[in-house]
Design a protein around this motif. Structure first.
Motif, mmCIF file in Angstrom:
data_model
loop_
_atom_site.group_PDB
_atom_site.id
_atom_site.type_symbol
_atom_site.label_atom_id
_atom_site.label_comp_id
_atom_site.label_asym_id
_atom_site.label_seq_id
_atom_site.Cartn_x
_atom_site.Cartn_y
_atom_site.Cartn_z
ATOM 1 N N ILE A 183 0.891 -0.822 0.126
ATOM 2 C CA ILE A 183 -0.357 -0.283 0.109
ATOM 3 C C ILE A 183 0.800 0.865 -0.095
ATOM 4 C CG2 ILE A 183 -1.792 1.318 1.647
ATOM 5 C CD1 ILE A 183 -3.168 -1.467 2.663
ATOM 6 N N TRP A 184 1.927 1.009 0.731
ATOM 7 C CA TRP A 184 2.698 2.403 0.595
ATOM 8 C C TRP A 184 4.025 2.491 -0.530
ATOM 9 C CZ3 TRP A 184 8.302 1.886 0.429
ATOM 10 C CH2 TRP A 184 9.528 3.512 0.592
ATOM 11 N N VAL A 185 3.728 1.362 -1.500
ATOM 12 C CA VAL A 185 4.396 1.744 -2.146
ATOM 13 C C VAL A 185 3.358 2.399 -3.416
ATOM 14 C CG1 VAL A 185 5.644 0.643 -4.697
ATOM 15 C CG2 VAL A 185 5.751 -0.004 -1.975
ATOM 16 N N MET A 186 2.407 1.581 -3.466
ATOM 17 C CA MET A 186 1.644 2.050 -4.394
ATOM 18 C C MET A 186 0.681 3.362 -4.385
ATOM 19 S SD MET A 186 -2.768 1.466 -3.759
ATOM 20 C CE MET A 186 -3.022 2.401 -1.920
ATOM 21 N N LEU A 187 0.524 4.098 -3.224
ATOM 22 C CA LEU A 187 0.824 5.853 -2.327
ATOM 23 C C LEU A 187 1.965 6.250 -3.412
ATOM 24 C CD1 LEU A 187 -0.838 5.370 1.240
ATOM 25 C CD2 LEU A 187 -1.970 6.000 -1.136
ATOM 26 N N VAL A 188 3.048 5.952 -3.138
ATOM 27 C CA VAL A 188 4.246 6.159 -3.650
ATOM 28 C C VAL A 188 3.983 6.334 -5.152
ATOM 29 C CG1 VAL A 188 6.235 6.189 -4.012
ATOM 30 C CG2 VAL A 188 5.607 5.819 -1.579
ATOM 31 N N VAL A 189 3.567 5.592 -5.607
ATOM 32 C CA VAL A 189 4.126 5.821 -7.754
ATOM 33 C C VAL A 189 2.180 6.404 -7.679
ATOM 34 C CG1 VAL A 189 2.985 3.845 -9.225
ATOM 35 C CG2 VAL A 189 4.411 2.992 -7.307
ATOM 36 N N ILE A 190 1.460 6.074 -7.271
ATOM 37 C CA ILE A 190 0.271 7.211 -7.369
ATOM 38 C C ILE A 190 0.550 8.677 -7.459
ATOM 39 C CG2 ILE A 190 -2.075 7.800 -6.987
ATOM 40 C CD1 ILE A 190 -2.478 5.403 -6.042
ATOM 41 N N ARG A 191 1.206 9.333 -6.330
ATOM 42 C CA ARG A 191 1.865 10.469 -6.268
ATOM 43 C C ARG A 191 2.546 10.979 -7.376
ATOM 44 N NH1 ARG A 191 1.605 14.022 -1.905
ATOM 45 N NH2 ARG A 191 2.960 15.493 -1.985
ATOM 46 N N PHE A 192 3.924 9.955 -7.596
ATOM 47 C CA PHE A 192 4.821 10.391 -8.577
ATOM 48 C C PHE A 192 4.572 9.995 -10.027
ATOM 49 C CE2 PHE A 192 6.621 8.024 -11.925
ATOM 50 C CZ PHE A 192 8.188 9.222 -12.326
ATOM 51 N N VAL A 193 3.453 9.174 -10.298
ATOM 52 C CA VAL A 193 2.402 9.009 -11.848
ATOM 53 C C VAL A 193 1.595 10.850 -11.946
ATOM 54 C CG1 VAL A 193 0.896 8.045 -13.294
ATOM 55 C CG2 VAL A 193 2.376 6.676 -12.130
ATOM 56 N N TRP A 194 1.095 11.210 -10.914
ATOM 57 C CA TRP A 194 0.160 12.217 -10.756
ATOM 58 C C TRP A 194 1.267 13.166 -10.787
ATOM 59 C CZ3 TRP A 194 -4.208 14.494 -11.768
ATOM 60 C CH2 TRP A 194 -3.792 16.559 -11.257
ATOM 61 N N SER A 195 2.300 13.750 -9.916
ATOM 62 C CA SER A 195 2.925 15.090 -10.231
ATOM 63 C C SER A 195 3.604 14.669 -11.472
ATOM 64 C CB SER A 195 4.320 14.651 -9.227
ATOM 65 O OG SER A 195 3.061 14.406 -7.881
ATOM 66 N N TYR A 196 4.049 13.855 -12.107
ATOM 67 C CA TYR A 196 4.536 13.520 -13.738
ATOM 68 C C TYR A 196 3.334 14.141 -14.690
ATOM 69 C CZ TYR A 196 8.217 12.428 -16.699
ATOM 70 O OH TYR A 196 9.175 12.235 -18.031
ATOM 71 N N PHE A 197 2.764 13.980 -14.596
ATOM 72 C CA PHE A 197 1.421 14.671 -15.171
ATOM 73 C C PHE A 197 1.210 15.051 -15.576
ATOM 74 C CE2 PHE A 197 -3.093 14.716 -15.938
ATOM 75 C CZ PHE A 197 -3.504 14.469 -17.230
ATOM 76 N N TYR A 198 1.166 15.606 -13.922
ATOM 77 C CA TYR A 198 0.188 17.659 -13.613
ATOM 78 C C TYR A 198 1.802 18.778 -14.528
ATOM 79 C CZ TYR A 198 -1.295 21.527 -12.015
ATOM 80 O OH TYR A 198 -1.440 23.043 -11.792
ATOM 81 N N SER A 199 3.774 17.920 -13.684
ATOM 82 C CA SER A 199 4.319 19.253 -14.190
ATOM 83 C C SER A 199 4.127 18.701 -15.938
ATOM 84 C CB SER A 199 4.965 18.000 -13.397
ATOM 85 O OG SER A 199 5.952 17.214 -13.541
ATOM 86 N N THR A 200 4.623 17.493 -16.314
ATOM 87 C CA THR A 200 4.163 17.768 -17.775
ATOM 88 C C THR A 200 3.250 18.114 -18.673
ATOM 89 O OG1 THR A 200 5.036 15.410 -17.444
ATOM 90 C CG2 THR A 200 4.395 15.498 -19.637
ATOM 91 N N PHE A 201 1.874 18.208 -18.596
ATOM 92 C CA PHE A 201 1.306 18.728 -19.160
ATOM 93 C C PHE A 201 0.871 20.537 -18.955
ATOM 94 C CE2 PHE A 201 1.129 14.200 -20.007
ATOM 95 C CZ PHE A 201 0.753 14.198 -21.381
ATOM 96 N N PHE A 202 0.776 20.509 -17.783
ATOM 97 C CA PHE A 202 0.237 21.349 -16.857
ATOM 98 C C PHE A 202 1.130 22.631 -16.358
ATOM 99 C CE2 PHE A 202 -2.551 18.483 -16.456
ATOM 100 C CZ PHE A 202 -4.516 19.344 -16.959
ATOM 101 N N GLU A 203 2.579 22.275 -16.127
ATOM 102 C CA GLU A 203 3.539 23.560 -15.709
ATOM 103 C C GLU A 203 4.394 23.515 -17.056
ATOM 104 O OE1 GLU A 203 5.010 22.023 -12.035
ATOM 105 O OE2 GLU A 203 3.226 23.430 -10.672
ATOM 106 N N ARG A 204 4.068 23.438 -18.528
ATOM 107 C CA ARG A 204 5.530 23.395 -18.932
ATOM 108 C C ARG A 204 5.292 24.947 -19.654
ATOM 109 N NH1 ARG A 204 4.048 21.765 -24.474
ATOM 110 N NH2 ARG A 204 1.810 21.497 -23.724
ATOM 111 N N SER A 205 6.844 25.445 -19.502
ATOM 112 C CA SER A 205 7.174 27.546 -19.612
ATOM 113 C C SER A 205 6.735 27.619 -20.741
ATOM 114 C CB SER A 205 7.853 26.810 -19.050
ATOM 115 O OG SER A 205 9.195 26.734 -20.056
ATOM 116 N N ASP A 206 7.091 26.087 -21.626
ATOM 117 C CA ASP A 206 7.371 26.692 -23.150
ATOM 118 C C ASP A 206 6.236 25.635 -23.754
ATOM 119 O OD1 ASP A 206 7.931 26.098 -25.952
ATOM 120 O OD2 ASP A 206 9.686 25.417 -26.228
ATOM 121 N N ARG A 207 4.467 26.437 -24.609
ATOM 122 C CA ARG A 207 3.891 25.375 -25.011
ATOM 123 C C ARG A 207 4.279 25.370 -26.263
ATOM 124 N NH1 ARG A 207 0.323 24.377 -21.144
ATOM 125 N NH2 ARG A 207 0.724 26.442 -19.194
ATOM 126 N N VAL A 208 5.284 25.747 -27.116
ATOM 127 C CA VAL A 208 5.860 25.109 -28.277
ATOM 128 C C VAL A 208 6.278 23.289 -28.848
ATOM 129 C CG1 VAL A 208 6.552 25.520 -30.658
ATOM 130 C CG2 VAL A 208 6.114 27.367 -29.374
#
Length: 709
Positions: free
Chosen positions: A318-343
């Motif tokens: 369960i701890w590993v699962m929570l870490v993975v979910i948090r990692f995937v969400w952070s990577y997804f958010y930072s990749t698609f919503f926090e890009r400084s270069d939109r091109v």
């Protein structure tokens, strides 16, 4: 009597555990506290039954209120997007996905119970990794994100936990009703918290205004605030007390030295009292956890379908699962919503990968999770035992231990550095309050001395101002002028017998000299407005608005004087209405109109400030008899600061400016000590008076040291 014995026992265990933690700094103190509880349970067969009705009130309310009060508000607003994403969307995703995984691991668990476990594991404990943030070089953005997230996900996670528990207890769950209720209790809870903290802030400021500045009294009021707000929200309005205390903590008057209404002693005593309270509450939670673990293990040993080793394995998964979910969400958010270069688009980034990995591991579970799981009811509505309560307690506590160990071991490896780890309440400042021993001495006061503490303090501040002015040769060093202005504010208020070090104000005239200088400055501002309008540099609307504003202030110079209490409440209410008007008005105003109006308003304010400043400096050169004394300097600094703000100069005040300011403030305090000693040696004050002044100086210095930790 049993409650008293229990409290004494837990405090004793907490003290022993924290003494041991000083010798094993690489081990989280929370783990040692858990171990102390386990040993006590095994050695002396201690068992404590927790009353779930008051457990959340006693532990959740003060912890979350303190977190909200301490968190930097600018960073909270700046990172509002990712914070809300982590605190709401991530909590919901973790609860749904995690609940399904838990149900898959333990098929015998009811769905509601599985969701209960994951919901209570959602709140994170940011203090658990803050101690390693600097040495391990964790990014500041990540630390602010984790801290801000914890404020909101404590609320959202515990609300989800509440519904999951209710579904388990009653056996009834409606997604539609739960969604509507969720928004209702969250929004109304926020309103209750905002209104009540507004009332409490007003009461505290009124007490200061009336001269009630007892530091112990103000500390007690501060401690009571979260308990009262939580109780009113939960039991009277039936909304979320968690949301209410979080909002109240964010809106609470800060105890930092920037809050001029409160003396250094009040701010210091209040801050230290909060440190001690949160320190004890967190220690209580982990010691209680340790006491519960052996009994949970004993029940698991006799459980044919689940043994201890299997439960530990599930907790790790369960701890590993929570870490993975948090990692995937952070990577997804930072990749698609926090890009400084939109091109350009780069899905994989090594730096982003390690950042999100640290984010996942940094999601440490701590006190709030334990408070929640310990508050689980023992029976359902039908009178049956709460499903797998012991298993949930054991798995939750084990996940906390895994998350603490994971952050302790893995984060230093990723950042290639090492440092001990702490948690909420164990991050208390290690610097002791250094109060002169002489301050505690008592002796007969020498009646031949002339000066009391107030008169002596006035002389000391005057001498300190002169000393700083002598060092500020060109009279324009921003560090010196800022610190000198603070001392002049204090001196001015002492001279007019004010109850607090409040700055000069256009809306509250404190004396005849104030009124005269304001009238002169207002006339200068009106002249500047007329010049701009005659040159067609501002519009008719901007001209009319500015003139009305200045005329309103001029009328205030001769208005009928209200009773002090009435005047305070009118002023407090007006400030509130003004802030609310800004919040409500701005979203419904066209951007172009706002930009044009602000441009002209800034232009008018700059011109008026320059004209008034020129007149004040002219008066300073001709005020040979000292008619206005230090008031001229006070007014000059007021307009200088306004110009700095309007011209954007304050934005350039780097951290180096703040460091130099703190150093100068400390030097100024050393000057005060020297002047106190001079007065003592000259026989103008008694040793008791000298000790009183020294104690106040020490309080001021400790507040400075406390704020830069």
């Amino acid at each position: 009597m049993q409650i008293v014995e229990t409290i004494i026992l837990i405090i004793s265990l907490l003290i022993v555990a924290n003494i041991i933690s000083h010798y094993f700094v690489s081990i989280p103190a929370s783990l040692i506290q858990i171990a102390a509880g386990i040993i006590a349970a095994l050695a002396i067969n201690v068992k404590i039954v927790v009353n779930t009705e008051w457990f959340l009130l006693v532990f959740i309310a003060p912890i979350l209120f303190n977190d909200g009060n301490r968190f930097p508000k600018k960073e909270l607003w700046k990172l509002k997007g990712p914070i809300m994403g982590n605190a709401i969307i991530l909590v919901i995703v973790s609860t749904i996905v995690g609940g399904a995984v838990v149900k898959w691991l333990v098929p015998s668990l009811p769905w509601a119970t599985a969701f209960t476990l994951v919901a209570v594991l959602s709140p994170t404990d940011p203090i658990a990794v803050q101690s390693i943030a600097k040495k391990a070089k964790l990014p500041d953005k990540l630390m602010h994100l984790i801290s801000g997230e914890s404020l909101i996900n404590d609320a959202s996670g515990l609300i989800c936990f509440k519904y999951a528990v209710a579904a388990t207890v009653t056996g009834v769950f409606s997604l539609r009703s739960a969604t509507i209720d969720f928004f209702y209790i969250a929004i109304v809870g926020a309103l209750v918290g905002a209104v009540m903290i507004w009332i409490f802030n007003g009461v505290r400021l009124y007490l200061i205004n009336q001269g009630v500045d007892d530091s112990i009294l103000h500390a007690i009021i501060q401690i009571l605030i979260p308990f009262i707000i939580y109780y009113v929200a939960e039991d009277i309005f039936g909304v979320s007390g968690v949301v209410a205390v979080v909002i109240a903590g964010i809106m609470n008057i800060s105890s930092s030295r920037t809050t001029g209404a409160f003396s250094p002693e009040i701010r210091l005593v209040t801050s230290r009292t909060w440190d001690m309270l949160v320190y004890l509450l967190n220690g209580f939670v982990f010691v209680l956890l340790g006491i519960e673990i052996p009994f949970a293990m004993a029940e698991l040993i006799h459980n044919q379908s689940m043994n201890t080793f299997k439960a530990v394995g599930f907790a790790f998964v369960i701890w590993v699962m929570l870490v993975v979910i948090r990692f995937v969400w952070s990577y997804f958010y930072s990749t698609f919503f926090e890009r400084s270069d939109r091109v350009s688009f780069n899905f994989f980034s090594r730096a982003r990968f390690y950042y999100c990995l640290m984010s996942g591991i940094s999601g440490v579970r701590g006190a709030v999770t334990m408070v929640g799981v310990l508050s689980l009811p023992f029976v359902t509505k039908t009178g049956a035992a709460f499903p797998a309560r012991t298993l949930l307690l054991f798995i939750a506590s084990t996940v906390i231990i895994f998350s603490l160990l994971g952050a302790t071991i893995l984060i230093p490896l990723i950042t290639k550095n090492t440092a001990p780890i702490t948690y909420r309440g164990n991050s208390i400042n290690t610097d002791d309050i250094d109060i002169d021993d002489e301050a505690e001495d008592t002796e007969v006061v020498d009646t031949t001395t002339d000066l009391d503490a107030d008169a002596a303090n006035k002389i000391v501040i005057e001498k300190t101002i002169n000393k700083l002015r002598d060092e500020n040769l060109d009279n324009r060093d921003p560090v010196y002028t800022t610190v000198i202005a603070e001392y002049v504010f204090n001196l001015h208020n002492i001279q007019i017998h004010s109850d607090g070090p409040n700055p000069i104000s256009k809306t509250r005239i404190k004396g005849k000299k104030d009124a005269e200088l304001w009238d002169i400055c207002f006339n200068c501002e009106l002249e500047a407005i007329e010049d701009l309008f005659e040159k067609n540099e501002i519009s008719q609307d901007a001209y009319d608005t500015a003139v009305k504003r200045i005329e309103k202030y001029k009328r205030g110079l001769v208005r009928h004087s209200y009773n002090q209490s009435v005047e305070f409440f009118i002023s407090y209410f007006r400030r509130t209405v003004k802030e609310l008007t800004k919040i409500i008005h701005i979203p419904f105003t066209k951007k172009e109109e706002v930009v044009a109006y602000n441009r002209e308003a800034i232009q008018i304010s700059i011109a008026g400030s320059k004209r008034a400043l020129e007149k004040l400096r002219e008066l300073e050169n001709t005020d040979g008899d000292g008619v206005y004394d230090n008031l001229l300097y006070l007014f000059e600094r007021h307009y200088e600061e306004r110009l700095e703000l309007l011209q954007g100069k304050r934005r350039n005040r780097s951290e180096q400016f703040n460091i130099e300011r703190v150093n100068l403030e400390v030097n100024a305090l050393s000057y005060q000590r020297a002047f106190v000693q001079d007065l003592l040696e000259q026989g103008r004050i008694s040793r008791a008076t000298a000790n009183t002044l020294r104690k106040n100086i020490n309080y001021s210095e400790e507040v400075i040291n406390y704020d830069i930790q």
